[in-house]
Motif scaffolding. Structure first.
Motif, PDB file in Angstrom:
ATOM      1  N   SER A  63       0.831  -1.209   0.000  1.00  0.00           N
ATOM      2  CA  SER A  63       0.000   0.000   0.000  1.00  0.00           C
ATOM      3  C   SER A  63       0.866   1.261   0.000  1.00  0.00           C
ATOM      4  O   SER A  63       0.476   2.298  -0.556  1.00  0.00           O
ATOM      5  CB  SER A  63      -0.913   0.000   1.221  1.00  0.00           C
ATOM      6  OG  SER A  63      -1.779  -1.119   1.195  1.00  0.00           O
ATOM      7  N   ALA A  64       2.058   1.160   0.614  1.00  0.00           N
ATOM      8  CA  ALA A  64       2.951   2.317   0.660  1.00  0.00           C
ATOM      9  C   ALA A  64       3.455   2.699  -0.723  1.00  0.00           C
ATOM     10  O   ALA A  64       3.869   3.846  -0.950  1.00  0.00           O
ATOM     11  CB  ALA A  64       4.130   2.017   1.580  1.00  0.00           C
ATOM     12  N   LEU A  65       3.399   1.764  -1.698  1.00  0.00           N
ATOM     13  CA  LEU A  65       3.849   2.075  -3.054  1.00  0.00           C
ATOM     14  C   LEU A  65       2.967   3.123  -3.720  1.00  0.00           C
ATOM     15  O   LEU A  65       3.430   3.879  -4.585  1.00  0.00           O
ATOM     16  CB  LEU A  65       3.843   0.794  -3.910  1.00  0.00           C
ATOM     17  CG  LEU A  65       4.840  -0.301  -3.552  1.00  0.00           C
ATOM     18  CD1 LEU A  65       4.596  -1.531  -4.412  1.00  0.00           C
ATOM     19  CD2 LEU A  65       6.262   0.197  -3.742  1.00  0.00           C
ATOM     20  N   PHE A  66       1.728   3.185  -3.300  1.00  0.00           N
ATOM     21  CA  PHE A  66       0.782   4.109  -3.929  1.00  0.00           C
ATOM     22  C   PHE A  66       0.784   5.485  -3.269  1.00  0.00           C
ATOM     23  O   PHE A  66       0.076   6.391  -3.732  1.00  0.00           O
ATOM     24  CB  PHE A  66      -0.629   3.509  -3.888  1.00  0.00           C
ATOM     25  CG  PHE A  66      -0.756   2.224  -4.657  1.00  0.00           C
ATOM     26  CD1 PHE A  66      -1.070   2.243  -6.003  1.00  0.00           C
ATOM     27  CD2 PHE A  66      -0.546   1.005  -4.028  1.00  0.00           C
ATOM     28  CE1 PHE A  66      -1.196   1.057  -6.712  1.00  0.00           C
ATOM     29  CE2 PHE A  66      -0.666  -0.182  -4.726  1.00  0.00           C
ATOM     30  CZ  PHE A  66      -0.982  -0.168  -6.082  1.00  0.00           C
ATOM     31  N   GLY A  67       1.560   5.626  -2.165  1.00  0.00           N
ATOM     32  CA  GLY A  67       1.624   6.914  -1.497  1.00  0.00           C
ATOM     33  C   GLY A  67       0.297   7.303  -0.903  1.00  0.00           C
ATOM     34  O   GLY A  67      -0.376   6.503  -0.241  1.00  0.00           O
ATOM     35  N   GLU A  68      -0.110   8.538  -1.174  1.00  0.00           N
ATOM     36  CA  GLU A  68      -1.372   9.038  -0.626  1.00  0.00           C
ATOM     37  C   GLU A  68      -2.568   8.681  -1.503  1.00  0.00           C
ATOM     38  O   GLU A  68      -3.715   8.943  -1.135  1.00  0.00           O
ATOM     39  CB  GLU A  68      -1.301  10.557  -0.459  1.00  0.00           C
ATOM     40  CG  GLU A  68      -0.216  11.002   0.538  1.00  0.00           C
ATOM     41  CD  GLU A  68      -0.170  12.511   0.676  1.00  0.00           C
ATOM     42  OE1 GLU A  68      -0.922  13.187  -0.071  1.00  0.00           O
ATOM     43  OE2 GLU A  68       0.613  13.003   1.501  1.00  0.00           O
ATOM     44  N   LYS A  69      -2.303   8.104  -2.666  1.00  0.00           N
ATOM     45  CA  LYS A  69      -3.395   7.742  -3.554  1.00  0.00           C
ATOM     46  C   LYS A  69      -4.116   6.490  -3.027  1.00  0.00           C
ATOM     47  O   LYS A  69      -3.505   5.621  -2.436  1.00  0.00           O
ATOM     48  CB  LYS A  69      -2.872   7.472  -4.964  1.00  0.00           C
ATOM     49  CG  LYS A  69      -2.205   8.678  -5.622  1.00  0.00           C
ATOM     50  CD  LYS A  69      -1.701   8.318  -7.010  1.00  0.00           C
ATOM     51  CE  LYS A  69      -1.023   9.511  -7.671  1.00  0.00           C
ATOM     52  NZ  LYS A  69      -0.495   9.151  -9.015  1.00  0.00           N
ATOM     53  N   GLN A 101      11.523   3.108   2.345  1.00  0.00           N
ATOM     54  CA  GLN A 101      10.424   2.761   1.449  1.00  0.00           C
ATOM     55  C   GLN A 101       9.841   1.377   1.740  1.00  0.00           C
ATOM     56  O   GLN A 101       8.999   0.895   0.982  1.00  0.00           O
ATOM     57  CB  GLN A 101      10.921   2.822  -0.002  1.00  0.00           C
ATOM     58  CG  GLN A 101      11.376   4.209  -0.424  1.00  0.00           C
ATOM     59  CD  GLN A 101      12.109   4.206  -1.756  1.00  0.00           C
ATOM     60  OE1 GLN A 101      12.215   3.168  -2.416  1.00  0.00           O
ATOM     61  NE2 GLN A 101      12.616   5.363  -2.164  1.00  0.00           N
ATOM     62  N   LYS A 102      10.325   0.742   2.825  1.00  0.00           N
ATOM     63  CA  LYS A 102       9.872  -0.597   3.229  1.00  0.00           C
ATOM     64  C   LYS A 102      10.047  -1.613   2.111  1.00  0.00           C
ATOM     65  O   LYS A 102       9.186  -2.455   1.856  1.00  0.00           O
ATOM     66  CB  LYS A 102       8.408  -0.531   3.668  1.00  0.00           C
ATOM     67  CG  LYS A 102       8.183   0.341   4.902  1.00  0.00           C
ATOM     68  CD  LYS A 102       6.744   0.343   5.343  1.00  0.00           C
ATOM     69  CE  LYS A 102       6.541   1.214   6.576  1.00  0.00           C
ATOM     70  NZ  LYS A 102       5.132   1.247   7.019  1.00  0.00           N
ATOM     71  N   GLU A 103      11.185  -1.499   1.426  1.00  0.00           N
ATOM     72  CA  GLU A 103      11.532  -2.440   0.358  1.00  0.00           C
ATOM     73  C   GLU A 103      12.133  -3.691   0.982  1.00  0.00           C
ATOM     74  O   GLU A 103      13.363  -3.851   1.036  1.00  0.00           O
ATOM     75  CB  GLU A 103      12.523  -1.794  -0.614  1.00  0.00           C
ATOM     76  CG  GLU A 103      11.885  -0.918  -1.652  1.00  0.00           C
ATOM     77  CD  GLU A 103      11.383  -1.740  -2.845  1.00  0.00           C
ATOM     78  OE1 GLU A 103      11.572  -2.957  -2.841  1.00  0.00           O
ATOM     79  OE2 GLU A 103      10.783  -1.139  -3.752  1.00  0.00           O
TER      80      GLU A 103
END
Length: 308
Positions: free
Chosen positions: A36-42, A270-272
């Motif tokens: 979910s963090a990949l999409f940022g605030e979207k 980025q929690k990669e």
């Protein structure tokens, strides 16, 4: 010797699995959803999120994720980052830079640390000894990021000898200042450890015997004193090589060196997970191999040491 090496390698296996398991658990059990963090605030489409979780095996229990990762690892597959790039390609770009930086820092701390420790140990109580103790204590007391800022201000801003940040991480000349900063703390420890070890061996019986035989001072220092005094120093240097690679995060970040430290710092933010676990796994292997090499070097430095 062969049986000893085999035993040490077998001992490294559970250490490797245990370490990688702890790293895997710490990375993949952190709060927050990395997908979910990949999409940022979207707002993310639940179907897309579910598909990505299935793709990266994140919809499975943690123990299955670990077994899946280790199974791929033994096939040479470190996984794929959430950006779609293979982790092995990311490491192939970053590790050569950090290896060069770490080796330069290692050479700096080894050469100058041994030299300062030797001078200080042979002249205990002298002005040179006092100066070495003060300088090393000063370096130990200063945090690395403060030392890096001072180095940038003095050598880049005031003197103009170098650029404040590295423009080309493949250029060895631009890595000199970051390498000095990275190896400065270890240099101070090497100098103090060498000084202490030399001071203890100077009072040993074999040194008095060598002097009584009338051997030249150079022979006494190089063949007897320094060789026996290096055992604790080699122990520190062997483990420090891995520490330099892992500890380059701050130095690489300050000097904009595009190495493992920089990549690892961004991956953590980025929690990669795949990238973090892959890089740390390689660092664990470096530590284990370095410790094995150090153990084998003991017999080279001290002929009395034999491995059964």
């Amino acid at each position: 010797m062969g049986s000893y090496v085999l035993r040490r390698v077998l001992q490294m296996i559970p250490v490797f699995f245990g370490t990688t398991l702890l790293i895997f658990l710490m990375v993949y059990t952190l709060p927050g959803d990395p997908v979910s963090a990949l999409f940022g605030e979207k707002a993310a489409d639940p179907a897309v999120v579910a598909n990505l979780k299935h793709k990266y095996y994140l919809d499975q229990p943690i123990w299955k994720q670990y077994l899946h990762y280790m199974g791929n690892l033994f096939q040479g597959d470190f996984g794929t980052s959430f950006t779609g790039r293979p982790v092995s390609d990311i490491m192939a770009d970053a590790f050569p830079v950090t290896i060069r930086l770490a080796l330069m820092a290692f050479a700096f701390e080894m050469i100058f640390g041994l030299l300062l420790g030797l001078v200080s140990g042979l002249k205990r109580g002298s002005a040179q000894d006092t100066l070495v103790l003060i300088l090393t204590l000063l370096v130990i007391s200063i945090p690395v990021f403060v030392l890096a800022y001072i180095a940038q201000t003095v050598f880049a801003t005031n003197l103009g000898w170098v650029t404040p940040t590295v423009q080309d991480s493949r250029d060895l000349s631009q890595l000199i200042l970051p390498a000095i900063v990275l190896g400065s703390l270890s240099l101070a420890f090497v100098a103090r450890l060498t000084r202490t070890s030399i001071g203890e061996n100077l009072r040993a019986d074999y040194m008095r015997t060598a002097v009584a035989k009338g051997l030249p001072r150079r022979t006494i220092v190089s063949r007897h004193l320094l060789r026996n005094s290096l055992i604790p120093v080699v122990t520190f240097l062997g483990t420090d090589l891995g520490a330099l690679m892992g500890g380059a995060i701050v130095t690489e970040g300050i000097f904009n060196v595009q190495g493992v430290g920089n990549v690892l710092y961004r991956a953590i933010n980025q929690k990669e997970g795949p990238t973090v676990v892959g890089i740390v796994t390689v660092l664990v292997i470096v530590y284990l191999v370095a410790s094995l090499v150090v153990d084998l070097l003991y017999a080279v430095l001290d002929p009395r040491i034999r491995y059964a």
